[in-house]
Design an enzyme around this catalytic site. Structure first.
Site, PDB file in Angstrom:
ATOM      1  N   THR A 232     -18.405   6.605 -17.068  1.00 57.91           N
ATOM      2  CA  THR A 232     -17.790   6.673 -15.694  1.00 57.91           C
ATOM      3  C   THR A 232     -17.965   8.096 -15.088  1.00 57.91           C
ATOM      4  OG1 THR A 232     -15.437   7.283 -14.823  1.00 57.91           O
ATOM      5  CG2 THR A 232     -16.193   8.796 -16.984  1.00 57.91           C
TER       6      THR A 232
ATOM      7  N   ARG B 273     -16.072  19.671 -14.292  1.00 59.97           N
ATOM      8  CA  ARG B 273     -14.953  19.011 -14.781  1.00 59.97           C
ATOM      9  C   ARG B 273     -15.470  17.788 -15.899  1.00 59.97           C
ATOM     10  NH1 ARG B 273     -12.516  13.670 -15.107  1.00 59.97           N
ATOM     11  NH2 ARG B 273     -10.383  13.827 -15.682  1.00 59.97           N
TER      12      ARG B 273
ATOM     13  N   SER C 291     -16.810   4.012  -9.327  1.00 62.03           N
ATOM     14  CA  SER C 291     -16.183   5.068 -10.279  1.00 62.03           C
ATOM     15  C   SER C 291     -17.069   4.955 -11.336  1.00 62.03           C
ATOM     16  CB  SER C 291     -14.890   4.447 -10.748  1.00 62.03           C
ATOM     17  OG  SER C 291     -14.758   3.234 -10.931  1.00 62.03           O
TER      18      SER C 291
ATOM     19  N   THR D  82     -12.741   3.893 -15.174  1.00 61.06           N
ATOM     20  CA  THR D  82     -13.702   3.848 -16.122  1.00 61.06           C
ATOM     21  C   THR D  82     -14.104   2.546 -16.652  1.00 61.06           C
ATOM     22  OG1 THR D  82     -13.102   6.339 -16.719  1.00 61.06           O
ATOM     23  CG2 THR D  82     -14.197   4.940 -18.287  1.00 61.06           C
TER      24      THR D  82
ATOM     25  N   THR E 297      -8.651   4.475 -20.047  1.00 59.43           N
ATOM     26  CA  THR E 297      -8.838   4.799 -18.580  1.00 59.43           C
ATOM     27  C   THR E 297      -7.763   5.438 -17.946  1.00 59.43           C
ATOM     28  OG1 THR E 297      -9.616   3.847 -16.506  1.00 59.43           O
ATOM     29  CG2 THR E 297      -8.194   2.275 -17.872  1.00 59.43           C
ATOM     30  N   GLY E 298      -8.086   6.222 -16.855  1.00 60.73           N
ATOM     31  CA  GLY E 298      -6.960   6.752 -16.219  1.00 60.73           C
ATOM     32  C   GLY E 298      -7.134   8.287 -16.173  1.00 60.73           C
TER      33      GLY E 298
END
Ligand code: ASP
Length: 338
Positions: A216, A226, A88, A198, A249-250
């Site tokens: 990330t 994106r 990731s 991340t 993060t997320g």
């Protein structure tokens, strides 16, 4: 004034504050040359997820020798960037839906200087390119081909970042995929792995100065082009050397909508503890769209100028790593949906 002299002066001011029993952690004080600090445990470095532990150790090689927080966070996040098993971040990151590994990263120092790259391909250490954008250009952010050109002109090597493992998984995904960008489902990959994570790292050095870094490969199988929250100063990372710093993060889209990391720092400025500030930011996401928030993960991690840290997430499972001179631990964040 040299850092050493600044540090001595800060220490004198901090001790004086302790003697008179006054808290000099002034939330709305104007920016001064010397920001007095009452530091419990500095230096300190914190970072997102379990893999933050190894990154913190690398950061400590700088912090433990009296180095600068900025150098520490760059060194620290370079560990997952170079790790092919971390799918990731950086090398080995999962590609976009067209099979390209595209990277986002940003860095910010104690003087509010910041640099960022987004949609960068072929470079193993986007964090170092972000730092170079900060230090060598009048800009904050470079993206895509321009960022790659800048990196190559400054000595970075072009590399293939798509590892056989990530390529094989992507090809597997393509078989069933309808080319819908999957950006809101945890545990959607074969084997129940997460499709995103991340590294965000925040450090405070021995002089009480704070810096942060965030890097990330973004959402797995995202639409080409994106960009998430991670390279956006204020969203994925924010540092205010008078107050504290935060990272996230997320699902980046949700973090961008509330300018999450900046929000957490502003809440700390209003005297909320780091954990409380993170919780209030998470609740901002929930209140905006409760139905959507139920199915996604977002986590915030923060450190204040006193050396206190905390985290909070939408869902169970957000871990973060903490390293001080005494301990190196992985802790579990509190979460909203019980
Ligand atoms: N925040 C990152 C992004 O949206 C992904 C992650 O942290 O999981 O690109």
């Amino acid at each position: 004034m040299s850092n050493r002299r600044k540090f001595v002066k800060q220490s004198i001011l901090s001790s004086a504050a302790m003697l008179v029993g006054k808290n000099l952690f002034a939330h709305s004080a104007p920016r001064t040359e010397f920001t007095p600090v009452t530091v419990k445990d500095n230096p300190i470095v914190i970072s997102t997820w379990d893999f933050g532990k190894a990154a913190n150790e690398a950061a400590w090689q700088v912090l433990g020798k009296g180095g600068r927080a900025l150098d520490a966070v760059e060194k620290g996040v370079m560990v997952p960037e170079a790790d092919p098993n971390n799918q990731s971040v950086g090398y080995g990151g999962r590609p976009d839906r067209d099979g390209h590994v595209t990277l986002d990263a940003c860095i910010m120092d104690e003087n509010s200087k910041c640099g960022s790259v987004a949609f960068l391909e072929h470079i193993m250490h986007p964090i170092s390119v972000a730092r170079m954008v900060m230090e060598k250009t009048p800009h904050v952010m470079l993206v895509g081909e321009g960022a790659l050109q800048f990196a190559l002109e400054n000595g970075f090597k072009k590399q293939n970042l798509l590892t056989p493992k990530s390529e094989a998984e992507w090809k597997e995904w393509l078989k069933t995929s309808k080319y819908k960008p999957v950006n809101n489902i945890e545990n959607m990959l074969p084997g129940g792995e997460k499709n995103h994570d991340t590294i965000g790292m925040i450090a405070m050095d021995g002089a009480g100065n704070m810096s942060g870094a965030c890097t990330t490969s973004g959402m797995a199988y995202k639409l080409r082009g994106r960009v998430g929250d991670s390279p956006i100063i204020g969203a994925g990372l924010y540092v205010d050397n008078e107050v504290g710093a935060a990272t996230s993060t997320g699902v980046g889209e949700e973090v961008i909508r509330i300018v999450g990391s900046h929000l957490v720092v502003e809440l700390m400025r209003q005297s909320h503890t780091p954990e409380d500030a993170c919780r209030l930011a998470v609740e901002r996401i929930v209140n905006r769209n409760p139905a959507a928030a139920k199915d996604i993960q977002v986590g915030f991690l923060a450190l204040n100028k006193k050396g206190e840290y905390g985290a909070y997430a939408l869902q169970k499972g957000f871990s973060y790593a903490v390293k001080t001179g005494k301990n190196s631990t992985v802790e579990q964040a509190g979460y909203h949906f019980k």
